[in-house]
Design an enzyme around this catalytic site. Structure first.
Site, short mmCIF file in Angstrom:
data_model
loop_
_atom_site.label_atom_id
_atom_site.label_comp_id
_atom_site.label_asym_id
_atom_site.label_seq_id
_atom_site.Cartn_x
_atom_site.Cartn_y
_atom_site.Cartn_z
N ASN A 1 51.63 60.60 10.73
CA ASN A 1 50.37 61.26 11.09
C ASN A 1 49.46 60.19 11.69
O ASN A 1 48.87 59.39 10.97
CB ASN A 1 49.77 61.87 9.82
CG ASN A 1 48.49 62.63 10.10
OD1 ASN A 1 47.97 62.60 11.22
ND2 ASN A 1 47.96 63.29 9.09
N ARG B 1 52.85 64.83 13.16
CA ARG B 1 51.76 65.79 13.25
C ARG B 1 51.16 65.67 14.65
O ARG B 1 50.78 64.57 15.08
CB ARG B 1 50.69 65.44 12.24
CG ARG B 1 49.52 66.36 12.35
CD ARG B 1 48.37 65.84 11.59
NE ARG B 1 47.39 66.90 11.45
CZ ARG B 1 46.23 66.74 10.85
NH1 ARG B 1 45.93 65.59 10.32
NH2 ARG B 1 45.39 67.73 10.78
N HIS C 1 43.79 72.62 11.70
CA HIS C 1 44.15 72.55 10.27
C HIS C 1 45.28 73.52 9.93
O HIS C 1 45.46 73.90 8.77
CB HIS C 1 42.96 72.91 9.35
CG HIS C 1 41.86 71.90 9.34
ND1 HIS C 1 40.53 72.27 9.29
CD2 HIS C 1 41.88 70.56 9.36
CE1 HIS C 1 39.78 71.17 9.28
NE2 HIS C 1 40.58 70.13 9.34
N HIS D 1 39.77 75.22 4.09
CA HIS D 1 40.05 73.78 4.15
C HIS D 1 38.72 73.07 4.35
O HIS D 1 38.14 73.09 5.44
CB HIS D 1 41.02 73.48 5.31
CG HIS D 1 41.34 72.02 5.46
ND1 HIS D 1 42.58 71.50 5.20
CD2 HIS D 1 40.57 70.98 5.85
CE1 HIS D 1 42.56 70.19 5.41
NE2 HIS D 1 41.36 69.85 5.82
N ASN E 1 36.25 66.49 5.67
CA ASN E 1 35.23 66.03 6.62
C ASN E 1 35.12 67.03 7.76
O ASN E 1 34.04 67.42 8.16
CB ASN E 1 35.59 64.65 7.15
CG ASN E 1 35.20 63.58 6.15
OD1 ASN E 1 34.12 63.65 5.56
ND2 ASN E 1 36.08 62.63 5.94
N GLY E 2 36.29 67.42 8.28
CA GLY E 2 36.35 68.58 9.15
C GLY E 2 36.63 69.77 8.24
O GLY E 2 37.24 69.60 7.18
N ARG F 1 29.65 67.37 11.89
CA ARG F 1 29.71 68.33 13.02
C ARG F 1 28.87 69.56 12.72
O ARG F 1 28.80 70.01 11.58
CB ARG F 1 31.16 68.79 13.24
CG ARG F 1 32.04 67.72 13.82
CD ARG F 1 33.47 68.21 13.95
NE ARG F 1 34.38 67.23 13.39
CZ ARG F 1 35.64 67.47 13.04
NH1 ARG F 1 36.16 68.67 13.20
NH2 ARG F 1 36.38 66.52 12.55
N ILE G 1 36.49 68.35 -0.27
CA ILE G 1 35.40 69.08 -0.90
C ILE G 1 35.93 70.32 -1.63
O ILE G 1 35.54 70.61 -2.77
CB ILE G 1 34.35 69.48 0.18
CG1 ILE G 1 33.79 68.22 0.85
CG2 ILE G 1 33.24 70.32 -0.42
CD1 ILE G 1 32.88 68.48 2.05
N GLY G 2 36.85 71.02 -1.00
CA GLY G 2 37.43 72.23 -1.62
C GLY G 2 38.10 71.92 -2.94
O GLY G 2 38.02 72.71 -3.90
N GLU G 3 38.74 70.75 -3.01
CA GLU G 3 39.46 70.41 -4.24
C GLU G 3 38.56 69.80 -5.30
O GLU G 3 38.85 69.89 -6.49
CB GLU G 3 40.58 69.39 -3.91
CG GLU G 3 41.71 69.99 -3.10
CD GLU G 3 42.63 68.92 -2.51
OE1 GLU G 3 42.80 67.86 -3.13
OE2 GLU G 3 43.17 69.16 -1.41
N GLU H 1 50.04 68.33 3.83
CA GLU H 1 50.45 68.54 5.22
C GLU H 1 51.77 67.85 5.53
O GLU H 1 52.60 68.37 6.27
CB GLU H 1 49.34 68.03 6.16
CG GLU H 1 48.09 68.91 6.07
CD GLU H 1 46.84 68.25 6.62
OE1 GLU H 1 46.42 67.22 6.05
OE2 GLU H 1 46.28 68.76 7.59
P1 ADP Z 1 39.43 64.50 5.98
O1 ADP Z 1 39.00 65.72 6.72
O2 ADP Z 1 38.93 63.23 6.58
O3 ADP Z 1 40.91 64.48 5.61
P2 ADP Z 1 38.99 64.87 3.13
O4 ADP Z 1 39.85 66.08 2.95
O5 ADP Z 1 39.44 63.59 2.50
O6 ADP Z 1 38.60 64.60 4.63
O7 ADP Z 1 37.54 65.23 2.53
C1 ADP Z 1 36.47 64.35 2.60
C2 ADP Z 1 35.27 65.01 1.95
O8 ADP Z 1 35.59 65.30 0.57
C3 ADP Z 1 34.04 64.12 1.92
O9 ADP Z 1 32.89 64.88 2.31
C4 ADP Z 1 33.90 63.76 0.45
O10 ADP Z 1 32.58 63.61 0.08
C5 ADP Z 1 34.48 64.99 -0.21
N1 ADP Z 1 34.80 64.70 -1.61
C6 ADP Z 1 35.75 63.89 -2.09
N2 ADP Z 1 35.67 63.83 -3.44
C7 ADP Z 1 34.63 64.61 -3.80
C8 ADP Z 1 34.00 64.96 -5.04
N3 ADP Z 1 34.46 64.47 -6.20
N4 ADP Z 1 32.95 65.81 -5.02
C9 ADP Z 1 32.48 66.31 -3.86
N5 ADP Z 1 33.01 66.02 -2.65
C10 ADP Z 1 34.06 65.19 -2.64
#
Ligand code: ADP
Length: 400
Positions: free
Chosen positions: A7, A91, A180, A208, A211-212, A241, A332-334, A384
């Protein structure tokens, strides 16, 4: 079968080596990443079993980065001989309208990918660089391109077209492509497995939120709508964004604000979203911390983020005439129970009932809906690389 998954981003290369065999759970033999590619202080992290190695050194090109990954994999104490890699799965962010499924890379495929560079200038050239490096370094192994857009390639025209003259679609390919897709596909299949039902029978909304961020409406295993569009800029509020904005506001800003094309690009992609609203950060952890410390703009950013996700969930429930399951994935979702709680609190009209304790405690994959909730809600850590490995194996098996 040993599948090496790559990736390649603009400044990073992530990899995983899988051992795949029919009827067996795929095993990750080794994994790692090279960060800060293009600098003289790139960091290479390699994991194999319980061991981890980290090296800092100059890495100026993707070719060099992949060479280093392979040196870690195949060198002294490495996991494998280079010749034992059976296939490489890549990817690729944008497949345009040409690639609706994964493909084995040929010179014609590479030429077609080059034509798509304009559609995804920040991603596809790096993906292609990764393909060419892997071809040179592992010449015996077939290379397979797995596309982020493929999951959305069967969206109906009424969902993928914009309300602008049809000729612009015909001439320039201006339409919703969605992104995504590899992650949304993984999530949809995991949800189906957890429900013990075929994915073909389900209506799933996959969120999803990294960051994005994007939401996808997945009916019968096919994405029928998604919030990202012609570019990954549309839809949800994201880290930096803007997501949805009236294009009229941009026309106004360009007419009155002395904004150049480059300024507009920077504004919408790098200075907006959580960062633009809060004035603090595009990272949700910082936003939640500042909100807890009483920062009003951080709270506003959080509220806008939540509201936008909830609006899309409502829209996609309408698009599918209902929803069986909602899933949250990515950083963020997780990891933000507070966000999931707030979103679900506004979905009771759909019959969503959250199990507050499960939501607060969720670590890794978990169901967070309460018994009796008419929509099941899950946290699904995305994978992924696994989808890329599986699509690679499936495609090569189908060709034999
Ligand atoms: P990318 O799109 O770069 O793969 P990720 O899936 O790693 O991004 O997500 C990054 C986001 O997840 C960031 O905004 C980060 O603040 C958020 N994040 C990571 N851990 C936590 C947490 N414990 N609580 C809230 N947000 C989190």
């Amino acid at each position: 079968m040993k599948v090496f998954v790559l990736n390649c981003g603009s400044s990073s290369v992530k990899y995983k080596l899988y051992d795949m065999a029919p009827g067996r759970v795929p095993a990750v033999v080794a994994s790692g990443k090279v960060e800060r590619v293009g600098t003289d202080t790139a960091i290479i992290t390699h994991r194999q079993g319980t061991a981890q190695r980290q090296v800092t050194r100059p890495v100026f090109h993707h070719y060099e980065a992949i060479q280093l990954c392979l040196a870690m994999l195949t060198g002294d104490g490495g996991a494998i001989e280079a010749t034992a890699v059976d296939a490489v799965g890549h990817r690729v962010v944008h497949g345009g309208e040409l690639f609706r499924e994964a493909v084995v890379v040929t010179p014609a495929v590479k030429e077609a990918l080059r034509q798509l560079n304009d559609l995804a200038p920040l991603h596809n050239p790096h993906n292609l660089a990764g393909i060419e490096a892997a071809e040179a370094l592992l010449p015996h192994a077939p290379q397979v391109a797995v596309f982020d857009t493929a999951m959305h390639a069967r969206m109906p025209a009424h969902a993928y077209l914009y309300g602008i003259p049809y000729e612009l679609y015909e001439r320039h390919g201006i339409r919703r492509y969605g992104f995504h897709g590899i992650s949304h596909k993984y999530v949809a299949h995991r949800v189906a497995e957890r429900l013990g039902r075929p994915v073909e029978s389900l209506r799933i909304i996959s969120c999803h939120l990294g960051n994005g961020a994007s939401v996808a409406a997945i009916r019968g295993g096919v994405s029928v709508d998604t919030s990202m569009g012609f570019t990954p800029l549309e839809g949800l509020l994201m880290g930096t964004r803007s997501g949805d904005i009236d294009p009229g506001a941009l026309i106004y800003l360009m007419a009155h604000g002395d904004l150049s094309l480059a300024d507009l690009n920077a504004l919408l992609n790098r200075q907006s979203g959580l960062k633009g609203i809060s004035g603090l950060s595009g990272d949700m952890r910082d936003i939640e911390a500042a909100m807890d410390a009483g920062d009003d703009r951080a709270r506003l950013a959080f509220d806008m983020y939540e509201y936008r996700v909830r609006k899309y969930i409502g829209a996609y429930a309408a698009a599918m005439n209902g929803v069986d399951a909602i899933a949250f994935t990515a950083g963020i979702g997780e990891h933000s129970p507070r966000l999931r709680q707030k979103i679900c609190a506004g979905l009771t009209y759909l019959g969503v009932r959250l199990d507050e304790a499960q939501n607060a405690a969720a670590a890794g994959e978990a169901e967070i809906s309460a018994p009796g909730s008419s929509v099941r809600v899950f946290v699904i850590p995305t994978d992924e690389e696994l989808v890329i490995a599986q699509d690679t194996v499936a495609l090569l098996a189908a060709r034999r």
